[in-house]
Design an enzyme around this catalytic site. Structure first.
Site, mmCIF file in Angstrom:
data_model
loop_
_atom_site.group_PDB
_atom_site.id
_atom_site.type_symbol
_atom_site.label_atom_id
_atom_site.label_comp_id
_atom_site.label_asym_id
_atom_site.label_seq_id
_atom_site.Cartn_x
_atom_site.Cartn_y
_atom_site.Cartn_z
ATOM 1 N N ASN A 11 17.354 -0.463 -4.782
ATOM 2 C CA ASN A 11 16.782 -1.499 -3.545
ATOM 3 C C ASN A 11 15.881 -2.012 -4.172
ATOM 4 O O ASN A 11 14.616 -1.533 -3.923
ATOM 5 C CB ASN A 11 16.626 -0.343 -2.676
ATOM 6 C CG ASN A 11 15.785 -0.965 -1.318
ATOM 7 O OD1 ASN A 11 16.111 -2.209 -1.036
ATOM 8 N ND2 ASN A 11 15.538 -0.261 -0.370
ATOM 9 N N LYS A 13 14.355 -4.531 -2.297
ATOM 10 C CA LYS A 13 13.511 -4.641 -1.130
ATOM 11 C C LYS A 13 13.324 -6.247 -1.285
ATOM 12 O O LYS A 13 14.068 -7.018 -1.734
ATOM 13 C CB LYS A 13 12.326 -3.967 -1.017
ATOM 14 C CG LYS A 13 12.764 -2.340 -1.195
ATOM 15 C CD LYS A 13 11.450 -1.777 -0.697
ATOM 16 C CE LYS A 13 11.637 -0.103 -0.799
ATOM 17 N NZ LYS A 13 10.921 1.060 -0.599
ATOM 18 N N GLU A 99 12.028 1.444 6.344
ATOM 19 C CA GLU A 99 11.155 0.046 6.677
ATOM 20 C C GLU A 99 11.824 -0.699 7.734
ATOM 21 O O GLU A 99 10.956 -1.354 8.671
ATOM 22 C CB GLU A 99 11.129 -0.763 5.268
ATOM 23 C CG GLU A 99 10.063 -0.158 4.307
ATOM 24 C CD GLU A 99 10.584 -0.128 2.919
ATOM 25 O OE1 GLU A 99 11.098 -1.114 2.619
ATOM 26 O OE2 GLU A 99 9.930 0.459 1.984
ATOM 27 N N SER A 214 10.032 7.410 -4.556
ATOM 28 C CA SER A 214 9.247 7.475 -6.054
ATOM 29 C C SER A 214 10.327 8.166 -7.129
ATOM 30 O O SER A 214 9.804 8.931 -8.056
ATOM 31 C CB SER A 214 7.998 8.191 -5.673
ATOM 32 O OG SER A 214 7.082 7.468 -4.949
HETATM 33 P P1 PGA Z 1 10.737 3.659 -3.753
HETATM 34 O O1 PGA Z 1 11.478 3.305 -2.847
HETATM 35 O O2 PGA Z 1 11.418 4.064 -5.194
HETATM 36 O O3 PGA Z 1 9.816 2.689 -4.272
HETATM 37 O O4 PGA Z 1 9.686 5.004 -3.435
HETATM 38 C C1 PGA Z 1 12.743 3.874 -2.480
HETATM 39 C C2 PGA Z 1 13.321 3.454 -1.352
HETATM 40 O O5 PGA Z 1 12.615 2.738 -0.463
HETATM 41 O O6 PGA Z 1 14.605 2.888 -1.076
#
Ligand code: PGA
Length: 255
Positions: A11, A13, A99, A214
């Protein structure tokens, strides 16, 4: 991992650019990952480029969107539809990312509508769910997750999870560098499966449940050893092709 084909999704984002797509095209060796499913969800303006530059040359990597509108078409400025996703060869969509829920006010009911429109138009939805830190502290984790899942069951039926994918993403672990421990994640994944089993055993046993929050090339292997973790939804670590590749390799060797 429990015999289901591992699924690793990126992802991006609101990150990435043409250069990152070229990096994936040149350096990401999807053919070496034949035992797992790999998906990349770039921002929607890059779906077509990713699709033609990376996914088109490889049956081993798919492209998906991070969001979609619950309607088929019309006066919805800024939104994208399932028909548009098909035109750029996107076969998956993330719905209900935390989000979207927290910043854009998406409710479990709206997310269920998005899940439904995706499924009925042959786009595989990845339903995200997860508790905030406060909800965990108040022992509300299972309630929050059951509510998100039940909204989908109410609108689309339990069989809709024969095609869909679930991602458990504790909000406190997203982008914080503080992943859930493998045991914490497994506990919730097991809860999700047992919750689905109250409606249908077979559906519960067959659905892939990804962990997100994470995940990186160092903690992935331990997470993938858990019985009910069938893959990962990766944010930050998916923005470097080498790191994302290392996570995929971990999934492949722990399948
Ligand atoms: P992150 O995001 O791996 O940066 O924690 C995961 C996600 O929001 O899909």
């Amino acid at each position: 991992m429990s015999g289901l084909k591992p699924f690793i999704a990126a992802n991006w984002k609101m990150n990435g650019n043409n250069a990152l797509i070229s990096e994936f095209a040149q350096q990401f060796d999807a053919e070496a990952l034949s035992d797992i499913d790999v998906l990349v969800c770039p921002p929607s303006v890059y779906l077509e480029r990713f699709s033609y530059q990376v996914a088109k040359h490889s049956s081993a990597i798919a492209v998906g969107a991070q969001n979609l509108n619950e309607n088929d078409s019309g006066a919805f400025t800024g939104e994208i539809s399932t028909a548009m996703l098909h035109e750029v060869n996107a076969k998956f969509v993330i719905v209900g990312h935390s989000e979207r829920r927290s910043i854009y006010g998406e409710t479990p009911e709206l997310v269920a509508k998005k899940y439904n429109v995706a499924l009925t138009n042959q786009i595989t939805p990845i339903l995200c769910t997860g508790e905030s830190e406060q909800e965990r502290d108040n022992e509300q984790t299972f309630n929050v997750i059951a509510k998100d899942i039940d909204a989908v069951i109410e609108l689309c039926g339990i069989k809709s999870f024969e095609q869909g994918i679930i991602a458990y993403e504790p909000v406190w672990a997203i982008g914080t560098g503080k992943s859930a421990t493998p045991e914490q994640a497994q506990e919730v994944h097991q809860f999700i499966r047992s919750h689905l089993a109250k409606y249908d055993d077979e559906v519960a046993a067959g659905v892939r449940i990804l962990y997100g929050g994470s995940v990186n090339e160092k903690n992935a292997a331990e997470l993938f050893k858990q019985n009910d973790i069938n893959g990962a939804l990766v944010g930050g670590a998916s923005l470097v092709s080498e790191k994302f590749m290392a996570i995929c390799q971990n999934a492949q060797s722990n399948k």
